[in-house]
Motif scaffolding. Structure first.
Motif, PDB file in Angstrom:
ATOM      1  N   PRO A  48      87.965 -70.904  39.835  1.00  0.00           N
ATOM      2  CA  PRO A  48      89.242 -71.627  39.735  1.00  0.00           C
ATOM      3  C   PRO A  48      89.648 -71.799  38.273  1.00  0.00           C
ATOM      4  O   PRO A  48      88.823 -72.076  37.408  1.00  0.00           O
ATOM      5  CB  PRO A  48      88.929 -72.974  40.392  1.00  0.00           C
ATOM      6  N   GLY A  49      90.936 -71.571  38.017  1.00  0.00           N
ATOM      7  CA  GLY A  49      91.471 -71.676  36.670  1.00  0.00           C
ATOM      8  C   GLY A  49      91.715 -70.325  36.016  1.00  0.00           C
ATOM      9  O   GLY A  49      92.479 -70.220  35.061  1.00  0.00           O
ATOM     10  N   ASP A  50      91.058 -69.259  36.515  1.00  0.00           N
ATOM     11  CA  ASP A  50      91.268 -67.917  35.963  1.00  0.00           C
ATOM     12  C   ASP A  50      92.699 -67.463  36.241  1.00  0.00           C
ATOM     13  O   ASP A  50      93.298 -67.813  37.256  1.00  0.00           O
ATOM     14  CB  ASP A  50      90.306 -66.909  36.588  1.00  0.00           C
ATOM     15  N   VAL A  51      93.250 -66.671  35.311  1.00  0.00           N
ATOM     16  CA  VAL A  51      94.572 -66.082  35.498  1.00  0.00           C
ATOM     17  C   VAL A  51      94.386 -64.586  35.722  1.00  0.00           C
ATOM     18  O   VAL A  51      93.797 -63.884  34.897  1.00  0.00           O
ATOM     19  CB  VAL A  51      95.491 -66.334  34.282  1.00  0.00           C
ATOM     20  N   ILE A  52      94.880 -64.118  36.849  1.00  0.00           N
ATOM     21  CA  ILE A  52      94.742 -62.714  37.238  1.00  0.00           C
ATOM     22  C   ILE A  52      96.096 -62.038  37.112  1.00  0.00           C
ATOM     23  O   ILE A  52      97.106 -62.568  37.580  1.00  0.00           O
ATOM     24  CB  ILE A  52      94.240 -62.607  38.689  1.00  0.00           C
ATOM     25  N   GLU A  53      96.119 -60.870  36.469  1.00  0.00           N
ATOM     26  CA  GLU A  53      97.344 -60.076  36.367  1.00  0.00           C
ATOM     27  C   GLU A  53      97.169 -58.824  37.212  1.00  0.00           C
ATOM     28  O   GLU A  53      96.175 -58.118  37.082  1.00  0.00           O
ATOM     29  CB  GLU A  53      97.620 -59.709  34.914  1.00  0.00           C
ATOM     30  N   VAL A  54      98.157 -58.572  38.083  1.00  0.00           N
ATOM     31  CA  VAL A  54      98.112 -57.431  38.989  1.00  0.00           C
ATOM     32  C   VAL A  54      99.351 -56.577  38.745  1.00  0.00           C
ATOM     33  O   VAL A  54     100.479 -57.063  38.882  1.00  0.00           O
ATOM     34  CB  VAL A  54      98.074 -57.901  40.467  1.00  0.00           C
ATOM     35  N   ARG A  55      99.126 -55.303  38.377  1.00  0.00           N
ATOM     36  CA  ARG A  55     100.240 -54.384  38.160  1.00  0.00           C
ATOM     37  C   ARG A  55     100.559 -53.669  39.464  1.00  0.00           C
ATOM     38  O   ARG A  55      99.760 -52.912  39.988  1.00  0.00           O
ATOM     39  CB  ARG A  55      99.877 -53.335  37.096  1.00  0.00           C
ATOM     40  N   LYS A  56     101.742 -53.960  39.991  1.00  0.00           N
ATOM     41  CA  LYS A  56     102.288 -53.220  41.126  1.00  0.00           C
ATOM     42  C   LYS A  56     103.607 -52.677  40.611  1.00  0.00           C
ATOM     43  O   LYS A  56     104.623 -53.381  40.648  1.00  0.00           O
ATOM     44  CB  LYS A  56     102.521 -54.140  42.330  1.00  0.00           C
ATOM     45  N   PRO A  57     103.597 -51.449  40.041  1.00  0.00           N
ATOM     46  CA  PRO A  57     104.785 -50.951  39.350  1.00  0.00           C
ATOM     47  C   PRO A  57     106.048 -51.177  40.160  1.00  0.00           C
ATOM     48  O   PRO A  57     106.020 -50.996  41.375  1.00  0.00           O
ATOM     49  CB  PRO A  57     104.499 -49.461  39.175  1.00  0.00           C
ATOM     50  N   PRO A  58     107.112 -51.597  39.523  1.00  0.00           N
ATOM     51  CA  PRO A  58     107.332 -51.755  38.088  1.00  0.00           C
ATOM     52  C   PRO A  58     106.986 -53.144  37.553  1.00  0.00           C
ATOM     53  O   PRO A  58     107.275 -53.449  36.417  1.00  0.00           O
ATOM     54  CB  PRO A  58     108.832 -51.507  37.961  1.00  0.00           C
ATOM     55  N   VAL A  59     106.387 -54.014  38.352  1.00  0.00           N
ATOM     56  CA  VAL A  59     106.192 -55.410  37.966  1.00  0.00           C
ATOM     57  C   VAL A  59     104.707 -55.714  37.761  1.00  0.00           C
ATOM     58  O   VAL A  59     103.849 -55.165  38.446  1.00  0.00           O
ATOM     59  CB  VAL A  59     106.764 -56.347  39.061  1.00  0.00           C
ATOM     60  N   THR A  60     104.429 -56.605  36.805  1.00  0.00           N
ATOM     61  CA  THR A  60     103.075 -57.139  36.628  1.00  0.00           C
ATOM     62  C   THR A  60     103.102 -58.608  37.057  1.00  0.00           C
ATOM     63  O   THR A  60     103.737 -59.434  36.416  1.00  0.00           O
ATOM     64  CB  THR A  60     102.618 -57.027  35.159  1.00  0.00           C
ATOM     65  N   TYR A  61     102.434 -58.886  38.171  1.00  0.00           N
ATOM     66  CA  TYR A  61     102.387 -60.241  38.704  1.00  0.00           C
ATOM     67  C   TYR A  61     101.239 -61.008  38.048  1.00  0.00           C
ATOM     68  O   TYR A  61     100.206 -60.425  37.725  1.00  0.00           O
ATOM     69  CB  TYR A  61     102.156 -60.218  40.217  1.00  0.00           C
ATOM     70  N   SER A  62     101.413 -62.318  37.875  1.00  0.00           N
ATOM     71  CA  SER A  62     100.361 -63.178  37.336  1.00  0.00           C
ATOM     72  C   SER A  62     100.091 -64.308  38.329  1.00  0.00           C
ATOM     73  O   SER A  62     101.030 -64.935  38.833  1.00  0.00           O
ATOM     74  CB  SER A  62     100.803 -63.781  35.999  1.00  0.00           C
ATOM     75  N   PHE A  63      98.805 -64.544  38.584  1.00  0.00           N
ATOM     76  CA  PHE A  63      98.402 -65.585  39.528  1.00  0.00           C
ATOM     77  C   PHE A  63      97.316 -66.443  38.900  1.00  0.00           C
ATOM     78  O   PHE A  63      96.410 -65.929  38.260  1.00  0.00           O
ATOM     79  CB  PHE A  63      97.850 -64.975  40.824  1.00  0.00           C
ATOM     80  N   ARG A  64      97.407 -67.750  39.104  1.00  0.00           N
ATOM     81  CA  ARG A  64      96.348 -68.664  38.672  1.00  0.00           C
ATOM     82  C   ARG A  64      95.513 -69.013  39.904  1.00  0.00           C
ATOM     83  O   ARG A  64      96.053 -69.389  40.948  1.00  0.00           O
ATOM     84  CB  ARG A  64      96.926 -69.936  38.057  1.00  0.00           C
ATOM     85  N   VAL A  65      94.212 -68.882  39.781  1.00  0.00           N
ATOM     86  CA  VAL A  65      93.298 -69.180  40.878  1.00  0.00           C
ATOM     87  C   VAL A  65      93.165 -70.698  40.993  1.00  0.00           C
ATOM     88  O   VAL A  65      92.742 -71.369  40.056  1.00  0.00           O
ATOM     89  CB  VAL A  65      91.906 -68.547  40.629  1.00  0.00           C
ATOM     90  N   LEU A  66      93.530 -71.253  42.155  1.00  0.00           N
ATOM     91  CA  LEU A  66      93.406 -72.695  42.390  1.00  0.00           C
ATOM     92  C   LEU A  66      92.142 -73.026  43.174  1.00  0.00           C
ATOM     93  O   LEU A  66      91.521 -74.062  42.944  1.00  0.00           O
ATOM     94  CB  LEU A  66      94.639 -73.218  43.146  1.00  0.00           C
ATOM     95  N   ALA A  67      91.786 -72.160  44.110  1.00  0.00           N
ATOM     96  CA  ALA A  67      90.590 -72.364  44.929  1.00  0.00           C
ATOM     97  C   ALA A  67      90.072 -71.012  45.386  1.00  0.00           C
ATOM     98  O   ALA A  67      90.785 -70.008  45.323  1.00  0.00           O
ATOM     99  CB  ALA A  67      90.925 -73.247  46.125  1.00  0.00           C
ATOM    100  N   LEU A  68      88.843 -70.981  45.837  1.00  0.00           N
ATOM    101  CA  LEU A  68      88.213 -69.740  46.269  1.00  0.00           C
ATOM    102  C   LEU A  68      88.109 -69.685  47.784  1.00  0.00           C
ATOM    103  O   LEU A  68      87.968 -70.712  48.444  1.00  0.00           O
ATOM    104  CB  LEU A  68      86.821 -69.621  45.652  1.00  0.00           C
ATOM    105  N   THR A  69      88.167 -68.467  48.299  1.00  0.00           N
ATOM    106  CA  THR A  69      87.969 -68.233  49.728  1.00  0.00           C
ATOM    107  C   THR A  69      87.487 -66.803  49.911  1.00  0.00           C
ATOM    108  O   THR A  69      87.821 -65.925  49.117  1.00  0.00           O
ATOM    109  CB  THR A  69      89.252 -68.465  50.540  1.00  0.00           C
ATOM    110  N   GLU A  70      86.696 -66.591  50.941  1.00  0.00           N
ATOM    111  CA  GLU A  70      86.274 -65.227  51.243  1.00  0.00           C
ATOM    112  C   GLU A  70      86.853 -64.757  52.573  1.00  0.00           C
ATOM    113  O   GLU A  70      86.712 -63.602  52.934  1.00  0.00           O
ATOM    114  CB  GLU A  70      84.750 -65.113  51.249  1.00  0.00           C
ATOM    115  N   ASN A  71      87.507 -65.658  53.281  1.00  0.00           N
ATOM    116  CA  ASN A  71      88.129 -65.318  54.559  1.00  0.00           C
ATOM    117  C   ASN A  71      89.627 -65.159  54.379  1.00  0.00           C
ATOM    118  O   ASN A  71      90.254 -65.900  53.626  1.00  0.00           O
ATOM    119  CB  ASN A  71      87.852 -66.408  55.597  1.00  0.00           C
ATOM    120  N   ARG A  72      90.206 -64.202  55.100  1.00  0.00           N
ATOM    121  CA  ARG A  72      91.643 -63.954  55.037  1.00  0.00           C
ATOM    122  C   ARG A  72      92.402 -65.199  55.483  1.00  0.00           C
ATOM    123  O   ARG A  72      92.082 -65.806  56.511  1.00  0.00           O
ATOM    124  CB  ARG A  72      91.993 -62.772  55.940  1.00  0.00           C
ATOM    125  N   LEU A  73      93.411 -65.574  54.702  1.00  0.00           N
ATOM    126  CA  LEU A  73      94.176 -66.794  54.958  1.00  0.00           C
ATOM    127  C   LEU A  73      95.463 -66.502  55.706  1.00  0.00           C
ATOM    128  O   LEU A  73      96.041 -65.418  55.575  1.00  0.00           O
ATOM    129  CB  LEU A  73      94.548 -67.463  53.629  1.00  0.00           C
TER     130      LEU A  73
END
Length: 150
Positions: A48-73
């Motif tokens: 939690p707290g990490d910032v993840i950047e995901v490139r899905k051309p043409p956009v680079t999305y940024s997400f902040r991790v708030l909580a962890l899960t291993e099961n599909r939500l």
């Protein structure tokens, strides 16, 4: 007991950033996912707290991790696990691409719509009505020879 770390590929799949875990893993392998500006492997753990950047051309999305899960939500639960912090400039770029429509279509990505076909017909009619009057056929070599023998 809550987990303190989770694999990035599993978390991105669980939070619906990617449709399948395989696609999530491939994105990491192709260098489209980074944490803190560094590209990561699928096995990289996040917290939690990490910032993840995901490139899905043409956009680079940024997400902040708030909580962890291993099961599909479910889609309604996703905001509890991630915060979308994508800059407005990136989202505007996505809007421009949507608006541009067929103009940026790469070769082989589908047929033109009826509307696009009518616009193309109008454009070519205007372009061919430029006042030139040829009385021979470019496709017929005999006509070309006759024209230039004179």
């Amino acid at each position: 007991m809550a987990k303190t770390e989770e694999r990035i590929d599993k978390w991105m799949w669980a939070t619906r950033i990617f449709k399948t875990r395989t696609i999530s893993t491939e994105a990491c392998k192709k260098g489209r996912v980074s944490v803190g500006g560094t590209t990561v492997k699928p096995s990289r753990t996040i917290k939690p707290g990490d910032v993840i950047e995901v490139r899905k051309p043409p956009v680079t999305y940024s997400f902040r991790v708030l909580a962890l899960t291993e099961n599909r939500l479910g889609a309604k639960l996703v905001p509890e696990y991630l915060e979308n912090i994508t800059p407005k400039s990136q989202l505007d770029l996505l809007e421009v691409v949507k608006i541009s429509g067929f103009i940026d279509r790469r070769k082989g990505l589908g047929r033109p719509t009826k509307r696009e076909g009518r616009e193309l017909s109008r454009f070519t009619e205007q372009a061919t009505g430029d006042g030139w009057d040829f009385d021979f056929d470019f496709d017929n070599e005999d006509d070309l020879e006759d024209e230039f023998d004179d």
